[in-house]
Design a protein around this motif. Sequence first.
Motif, short mmCIF file in Angstrom:
data_model
loop_
_atom_site.label_atom_id
_atom_site.label_comp_id
_atom_site.label_asym_id
_atom_site.label_seq_id
_atom_site.Cartn_x
_atom_site.Cartn_y
_atom_site.Cartn_z
N LEU A 54 14.96 43.29 35.17
CA LEU A 54 15.04 42.06 35.94
C LEU A 54 15.69 42.32 37.30
O LEU A 54 16.62 43.13 37.40
CB LEU A 54 15.87 41.02 35.19
N GLY A 55 15.23 41.59 38.30
CA GLY A 55 15.89 41.63 39.60
C GLY A 55 17.22 40.89 39.51
O GLY A 55 17.50 40.19 38.52
N ASN A 56 18.04 41.00 40.53
CA ASN A 56 19.35 40.35 40.52
C ASN A 56 19.27 38.83 40.39
O ASN A 56 20.03 38.23 39.64
CB ASN A 56 20.16 40.75 41.76
N ALA A 57 18.34 38.22 41.11
CA ALA A 57 18.19 36.77 41.02
C ALA A 57 17.69 36.36 39.64
O ALA A 57 18.16 35.36 39.08
CB ALA A 57 17.22 36.26 42.10
N GLU A 58 16.78 37.13 39.08
CA GLU A 58 16.27 36.83 37.74
C GLU A 58 17.37 36.98 36.69
O GLU A 58 17.49 36.14 35.79
CB GLU A 58 15.10 37.75 37.39
N LEU A 59 18.18 38.04 36.80
CA LEU A 59 19.27 38.22 35.85
C LEU A 59 20.28 37.09 35.97
O LEU A 59 20.75 36.57 34.97
CB LEU A 59 19.94 39.58 36.04
#
Length: 171
Positions: free
Chosen positions: A101-106
């Motif tokens: 996951l990307g940072n925003a998704e996480l």
Amino acid sequence: MSKFMNGIRAGLLPCLALALSAAAGAGEAGPARHAVLESMGASVSAYKDYMLNCGGCHRYDGEGVARNAVPSFRNSIGLFTRLPEGREYMIRVPGAAQSQLGNAELADVLNWMVANYSPGELAPDFRPFTAGEVGAVRPYRYDDVVAERRRLEARLRQLGLTPAPYLYGSN
């Protein structure tokens, strides 16, 4: 994700954080706080990301499998938001930090988890996780995640709080 959606997400998270901070000042059960938590918990994309990246071990219902050292999130994961190092732990635990996951998704998944599985245990001044917060601490891996978990559990117990059992390394 499109640039348009990234722009919406970038603008929405600070608004949610501001609303949640204001709600915390008005009392833990304020209507604004409830609305923010409900909004975080309703994210379909975060739900899907949870199912694909976390649900295999922690299960679709967040119960985990204690006998296999997979702790429950239910009525527990929110306790870690009461400690700054607890928030970091949630980001840096290997399953989160090393996910695709990307940072925003996480950040969205962490917000979804606490909103759905442990809203009553959140810090009174809880602020939603952000991509910036995730990106700032995610690269720093624990030398011994079990020792860190034990240290955080001890700190929480000092506050009269008991997170779900984590039996990894127990006999």
